[in-house]
Every structure is written in C-alpha cells, then in structure tokens.
Write a protein that holds these residues in place. Structure first.
Motif, PDB file in Angstrom:
ATOM      1  N   ILE A 123       0.822  -1.207   0.000  1.00 30.50           N
ATOM      2  CA  ILE A 123       0.000   0.000   0.000  1.00 30.50           C
ATOM      3  C   ILE A 123       0.858   1.260   0.000  1.00 30.50           C
ATOM      4  CG2 ILE A 123      -0.223   0.199   2.516  1.00 30.50           C
ATOM      5  CD1 ILE A 123      -3.141   0.622   0.056  1.00 30.50           C
ATOM      6  N   ASP A 124       2.065   1.174   0.581  1.00 29.45           N
ATOM      7  CA  ASP A 124       2.962   2.330   0.655  1.00 29.45           C
ATOM      8  C   ASP A 124       3.556   2.701  -0.696  1.00 29.45           C
ATOM      9  OD1 ASP A 124       2.540   2.517   3.407  1.00 29.45           O
ATOM     10  OD2 ASP A 124       4.207   1.147   3.862  1.00 29.45           O
ATOM     11  N   GLU A 125       3.377   1.848  -1.697  1.00 26.50           N
ATOM     12  CA  GLU A 125       3.933   2.121  -3.026  1.00 26.50           C
ATOM     13  C   GLU A 125       3.014   2.977  -3.885  1.00 26.50           C
ATOM     14  OE1 GLU A 125       5.062  -1.535  -4.907  1.00 26.50           O
ATOM     15  OE2 GLU A 125       5.922  -2.337  -3.070  1.00 26.50           O
ATOM     16  N   ILE A 126       1.818   3.284  -3.388  1.00 25.77           N
ATOM     17  CA  ILE A 126       0.903   4.135  -4.145  1.00 25.77           C
ATOM     18  C   ILE A 126       1.492   5.535  -4.254  1.00 25.77           C
ATOM     19  CG2 ILE A 126      -1.373   5.246  -4.126  1.00 25.77           C
ATOM     20  CD1 ILE A 126      -2.512   2.721  -2.930  1.00 25.77           C
ATOM     21  N   GLU A 127       1.594   6.036  -5.486  1.00 25.62           N
ATOM     22  CA  GLU A 127       2.240   7.321  -5.736  1.00 25.62           C
ATOM     23  C   GLU A 127       1.232   8.434  -5.966  1.00 25.62           C
ATOM     24  OE1 GLU A 127       4.814   6.586  -9.033  1.00 25.62           O
ATOM     25  OE2 GLU A 127       6.274   5.446  -7.849  1.00 25.62           O
ATOM     26  N   GLU A 128       1.734   9.649  -5.985  1.00 25.40           N
ATOM     27  CA  GLU A 128       0.874  10.813  -6.169  1.00 25.40           C
ATOM     28  C   GLU A 128       0.143  10.747  -7.508  1.00 25.40           C
ATOM     29  OE1 GLU A 128       1.050  15.696  -5.877  1.00 25.40           O
ATOM     30  OE2 GLU A 128       2.802  14.484  -5.385  1.00 25.40           O
ATOM     31  N   GLY A 129      -1.153  11.100  -7.463  1.00 25.14           N
ATOM     32  CA  GLY A 129      -1.959  11.132  -8.678  1.00 25.14           C
ATOM     33  C   GLY A 129      -2.467   9.781  -9.140  1.00 25.14           C
ATOM     34  N   ALA A 130      -2.236   8.745  -8.353  1.00 26.68           N
ATOM     35  CA  ALA A 130      -2.658   7.390  -8.746  1.00 26.68           C
ATOM     36  C   ALA A 130      -4.182   7.305  -8.858  1.00 26.68           C
ATOM     37  CB  ALA A 130      -2.151   6.375  -7.731  1.00 26.68           C
ATOM     38  N   LYS A 131      -4.621   6.417  -9.743  1.00 26.28           N
ATOM     39  CA  LYS A 131      -6.055   6.174  -9.906  1.00 26.28           C
ATOM     40  C   LYS A 131      -6.459   5.000  -9.016  1.00 26.28           C
ATOM     41  CE  LYS A 131      -6.364   7.867 -14.661  1.00 26.28           C
ATOM     42  NZ  LYS A 131      -6.741   7.533 -16.076  1.00 26.28           N
ATOM     43  N   ILE A 132      -7.429   5.255  -8.151  1.00 30.26           N
ATOM     44  CA  ILE A 132      -7.870   4.245  -7.185  1.00 30.26           C
ATOM     45  C   ILE A 132      -9.351   3.952  -7.412  1.00 30.26           C
ATOM     46  CG2 ILE A 132      -8.014   3.630  -4.751  1.00 30.26           C
ATOM     47  CD1 ILE A 132      -5.165   4.187  -5.683  1.00 30.26           C
ATOM     48  N   GLY A 133      -9.678   2.692  -7.620  1.00 29.92           N
ATOM     49  CA  GLY A 133     -11.058   2.309  -7.888  1.00 29.92           C
ATOM     50  C   GLY A 133     -11.820   1.942  -6.623  1.00 29.92           C
ATOM     51  N   LEU A 134     -13.124   2.153  -6.670  1.00 32.31           N
ATOM     52  CA  LEU A 134     -14.003   1.755  -5.572  1.00 32.31           C
ATOM     53  C   LEU A 134     -15.404   1.502  -6.123  1.00 32.31           C
ATOM     54  CD1 LEU A 134     -15.219   4.788  -3.469  1.00 32.31           C
ATOM     55  CD2 LEU A 134     -13.841   5.116  -5.513  1.00 32.31           C
ATOM     56  N   PRO A 135     -16.237   0.724  -5.409  1.00 27.39           N
ATOM     57  CA  PRO A 135     -17.596   0.444  -5.880  1.00 27.39           C
ATOM     58  C   PRO A 135     -18.433   1.720  -5.960  1.00 27.39           C
ATOM     59  CG  PRO A 135     -16.949  -1.103  -4.161  1.00 27.39           C
ATOM     60  CD  PRO A 135     -15.917  -0.021  -4.177  1.00 27.39           C
ATOM     61  N   ASN A 136     -19.330   1.767  -6.948  1.00 24.19           N
ATOM     62  CA  ASN A 136     -20.142   2.973  -7.127  1.00 24.19           C
ATOM     63  C   ASN A 136     -21.488   2.924  -6.409  1.00 24.19           C
ATOM     64  OD1 ASN A 136     -21.608   1.206  -8.721  1.00 24.19           O
ATOM     65  ND2 ASN A 136     -21.285   2.293 -10.640  1.00 24.19           N
ATOM     66  N   ASP A 137     -21.826   1.794  -5.737  1.00 24.79           N
ATOM     67  CA  ASP A 137     -23.058   1.788  -4.946  1.00 24.79           C
ATOM     68  C   ASP A 137     -22.755   2.430  -3.596  1.00 24.79           C
ATOM     69  OD1 ASP A 137     -22.890  -0.646  -2.762  1.00 24.79           O
ATOM     70  OD2 ASP A 137     -21.740  -1.089  -4.566  1.00 24.79           O
ATOM     71  N   GLY A 152      -4.439   4.822   5.425  1.00 20.91           N
ATOM     72  CA  GLY A 152      -3.613   6.027   5.448  1.00 20.91           C
ATOM     73  C   GLY A 152      -3.574   6.792   4.144  1.00 20.91           C
ATOM     74  N   LEU A 153      -4.466   6.464   3.217  1.00 21.38           N
ATOM     75  CA  LEU A 153      -4.465   7.141   1.917  1.00 21.38           C
ATOM     76  C   LEU A 153      -5.164   8.489   1.978  1.00 21.38           C
ATOM     77  CD1 LEU A 153      -5.309   4.139  -0.458  1.00 21.38           C
ATOM     78  CD2 LEU A 153      -3.057   5.088   0.117  1.00 21.38           C
ATOM     79  N   ILE A 154      -6.173   8.617   2.823  1.00 21.55           N
ATOM     80  CA  ILE A 154      -6.955   9.848   2.925  1.00 21.55           C
ATOM     81  C   ILE A 154      -7.334  10.087   4.385  1.00 21.55           C
ATOM     82  CG2 ILE A 154      -7.971   9.698   0.602  1.00 21.55           C
ATOM     83  CD1 ILE A 154     -10.530   8.563   2.009  1.00 21.55           C
ATOM     84  N   THR A 155      -7.868  11.271   4.626  1.00 19.76           N
ATOM     85  CA  THR A 155      -8.511  11.569   5.900  1.00 19.76           C
ATOM     86  C   THR A 155      -9.919  12.070   5.588  1.00 19.76           C
ATOM     87  OG1 THR A 155      -6.418  12.212   6.920  1.00 19.76           O
ATOM     88  CG2 THR A 155      -8.437  12.945   8.017  1.00 19.76           C
ATOM     89  N   LEU A 156     -10.906  11.520   6.287  1.00 20.24           N
ATOM     90  CA  LEU A 156     -12.291  11.916   6.061  1.00 20.24           C
ATOM     91  C   LEU A 156     -12.699  13.031   7.015  1.00 20.24           C
ATOM     92  CD1 LEU A 156     -13.819   8.339   5.699  1.00 20.24           C
ATOM     93  CD2 LEU A 156     -13.554  10.020   3.854  1.00 20.24           C
ATOM     94  N   LYS A 173      -3.463  13.853   0.516  1.00 21.83           N
ATOM     95  CA  LYS A 173      -2.088  14.324   0.341  1.00 21.83           C
ATOM     96  C   LYS A 173      -1.478  13.902  -0.983  1.00 21.83           C
ATOM     97  CE  LYS A 173      -0.808  14.633   5.244  1.00 21.83           C
ATOM     98  NZ  LYS A 173       0.098  14.116   6.312  1.00 21.83           N
ATOM     99  N   LEU A 174      -1.862  12.733  -1.466  1.00 27.71           N
ATOM    100  CA  LEU A 174      -1.286  12.219  -2.712  1.00 27.71           C
ATOM    101  C   LEU A 174      -2.076  12.634  -3.954  1.00 27.71           C
ATOM    102  CD1 LEU A 174      -0.339   8.572  -1.604  1.00 27.71           C
ATOM    103  CD2 LEU A 174       1.209  10.509  -1.971  1.00 27.71           C
ATOM    104  N   ASN A 175      -3.109  13.448  -3.737  1.00 31.93           N
ATOM    105  CA  ASN A 175      -3.962  13.872  -4.860  1.00 31.93           C
ATOM    106  C   ASN A 175      -4.444  12.675  -5.682  1.00 31.93           C
ATOM    107  OD1 ASN A 175      -3.767  16.751  -4.404  1.00 31.93           O
ATOM    108  ND2 ASN A 175      -1.656  16.618  -5.154  1.00 31.93           N
ATOM    109  N   LEU A 176      -4.890  11.660  -4.971  1.00 28.61           N
ATOM    110  CA  LEU A 176      -5.365  10.449  -5.633  1.00 28.61           C
ATOM    111  C   LEU A 176      -6.650  10.738  -6.396  1.00 28.61           C
ATOM    112  CD1 LEU A 176      -4.824   8.013  -2.636  1.00 28.61           C
ATOM    113  CD2 LEU A 176      -3.291   8.389  -4.584  1.00 28.61           C
ATOM    114  N   GLU A 177      -6.808  10.069  -7.532  1.00 27.68           N
ATOM    115  CA  GLU A 177      -8.035  10.182  -8.321  1.00 27.68           C
ATOM    116  C   GLU A 177      -8.886   8.943  -8.055  1.00 27.68           C
ATOM    117  OE1 GLU A 177      -9.566  10.448 -12.975  1.00 27.68           O
ATOM    118  OE2 GLU A 177      -7.414  10.528 -12.523  1.00 27.68           O
TER     119      GLU A 177
END
Length: 268
Positions: A123-137, A152-156, A173-177
């Motif tokens: 999980i620590d290898e995820i870089e800035e601007g990476a595209k991260i998928g999640l369910p849409n429901d 640790g990818l985001i804070t809600l 912080k990583l500006n993940l998409e």
C-alpha cells in the motif's frame, strides 16, 4: 330470495376458502427451500450448507445471481424463500430504496473488503496522482472510503451524519483520483487502475486469494457482517430455523476456515 341467499352463501364460502388458501400459500415448504446467492464464495458455502441440511431432511435448491440487486427483488416477489449474499448496511439501504419488506433471520460471514493491485505489492507504493477504484453503490462505496482512511491514503471529515463518499475527503495528500465503478467490474478494470477496493466475492471469482493477494485488508472487527434474509411472514417458521442451524453448524464453519484460509470469517 332463497336463490339470492344461496348465491351470497356460496360467495362467502368461496372467499373464506380463498383466504385460507392464500395464507397457506405464503408458508414455506417444510422439506425444501429455494435460496438465492451470488456466485463465488457465497455459492460455495451454500453448497456445503445444502449438504449439512440434507442430513436433517431439508433439500436446498440454489439459485445463483450475478449482481447485488436481483436476489432481494426475487425474494420479495416470492421467487426465492431465502437469500444469503449481502452485508447488513447494504441490506438496510437497499430495502429502504426499493421499498421492500424483508428481514434478517441470522448472520453468516464477514467478507473483508480489501485493496488489490496488479502493479504494486504494498500500500505504501501508491504514488501521487494514482487512480484508485471503488464500488459505485453507496454502501460499498462508503465502506471503501473507510478502508482508504484506515490504510492512510486519505482523511475523512469528522462528525459525518451520513456514510462517507468521495465528497467527504478532508485530506488527500497524494492527490489520488478516485474512480467509481460497478463492483463487479472492478477486478476486470484493475489493469487501468493503480489499485482498487474490491468485494471479496468478486476478488475470489477473479482468481485472487485475499489473504495472499490483497495489499491491504479490512479489519476483522468490521460491522459489515453478512446475513440470511427472508420475508417477514416466514421468519419464525421451523424450516427457516433449520436452515439457519445448518448454516451456523460446526461443519460449515470448518469448511469456511479450511477453504478460504482467513479470507472469509464465520460470525458464529
């Protein structure tokens, strides 16, 4: 007048018989149940449950569905007697959205949602601007957001009144998409993403072994326990209790622990 009275009597008797027939038609077959599941782990487990139930004289006909909507609709419409495929938050939200009158009659397993990738191994290898998928429901999407925060990818945002969505990210912080996709499509689209939060059933169907292949797993104390659903008029029937007992048996528990090696956790 006598003929009129005779006609009225016939109508009354007909209505009484019809009413009795309807009530009887609502009861479940004492020797056979039709149970809906989604393909993958739920199907595998229910096949084992069917073996156990048959020893007690109960036959289980299994109907397999490819999505999360139809098993509840089919149950509400009487095409199924029970279903076993969903966690509690999804069940409650789906009932409310569709106006369905269904109830839980027992808990089954926890399928820890996990984060997978075919590009990185940690999980620590995820870089800035990476595209991260999640369910849409909404329900599984919110579950994914909580996992991303745990990882640790985001804070809600704090003190949310509703389940979190991508709009409730306070810090990224990583500006993940974040890419929202149909839950069943996430494993197939993984090559287009850096990583994705995927439901266990779809992950296993795609060939993943969650305990080995996930780069981050949901905590075992997750509130997302799965359940057995029924129509309310059948919830107290003896045949339903017999099915629940077969599911929550030591034999089925041993099968789950052996077959899935910690990727799926029994709740009993």
């Amino acid at each position: 007048m006598k003929k009129l009275l005779l006609v009225i009597c016939v109508l009354v008797v007909t209505l009484i018989v019809s009413g009795c027939g309807s009530e009887e038609a609502g009861a479940l077959n004492k020797d056979k149940l039709i149970v809906g599941v989604t393909g993958g782990p739920h199907e595998q487990i229910i096949e084992k449950v069917a073996e156990v139930a048959l020893k007690d004289g109960l036959e289980i006909e299994i109907k397999v569905f490819s999505d999360f909507a139809m098993p509840n609709v089919a149950l509400a419409e009487g095409e199924l007697d029970l279903n076993s495929f969903q966690h509690t938050p999804f069940f409650e939200e789906f009932k409310e959205d569709r106006g369905l009158d269904l109830v839980s009659v027992g808990k089954t397993i926890i399928n820890p949602m996990s984060i997978y990738s075919d590009k990185i191994t940690n999980i620590d290898e995820i870089e800035e601007g990476a595209k991260i998928g999640l369910p849409n429901d909404p329900t599984n999407g919110s579950r994914a957001m909580l996992i991303f925060e745990d990882a640790g990818l985001i804070t809600l945002k704090e003190d949310l009144d509703e389940e979190p969505t991508v709009r409730d990210i306070a810090e990224n912080k990583l500006n993940l998409e974040f890419i929202e996709l149909d839950a069943a499509q996430l494993p197939k689209q993984l090559s287009e993403l850096t990583a994705a939060a995927i439901n266990t059933s779809y992950a296993i169907s795609h060939g993943f072994v969650p305990s080995e292949d996930a780069i981050f797993m949901e905590s075992s104390d997750s509130p997302y326990a799965n359940l057995i659903a029924a129509r309310p008029e059948n919830k107290d029937e003896e045949v339903v209790a017999k099915f629940v007992n077969a599911y929550q048996s030591d034999e089925v528990k041993e099968f789950i622990e052996t077959e899935f090696k910690g990727s799926i956790i029994p709740t009993w």
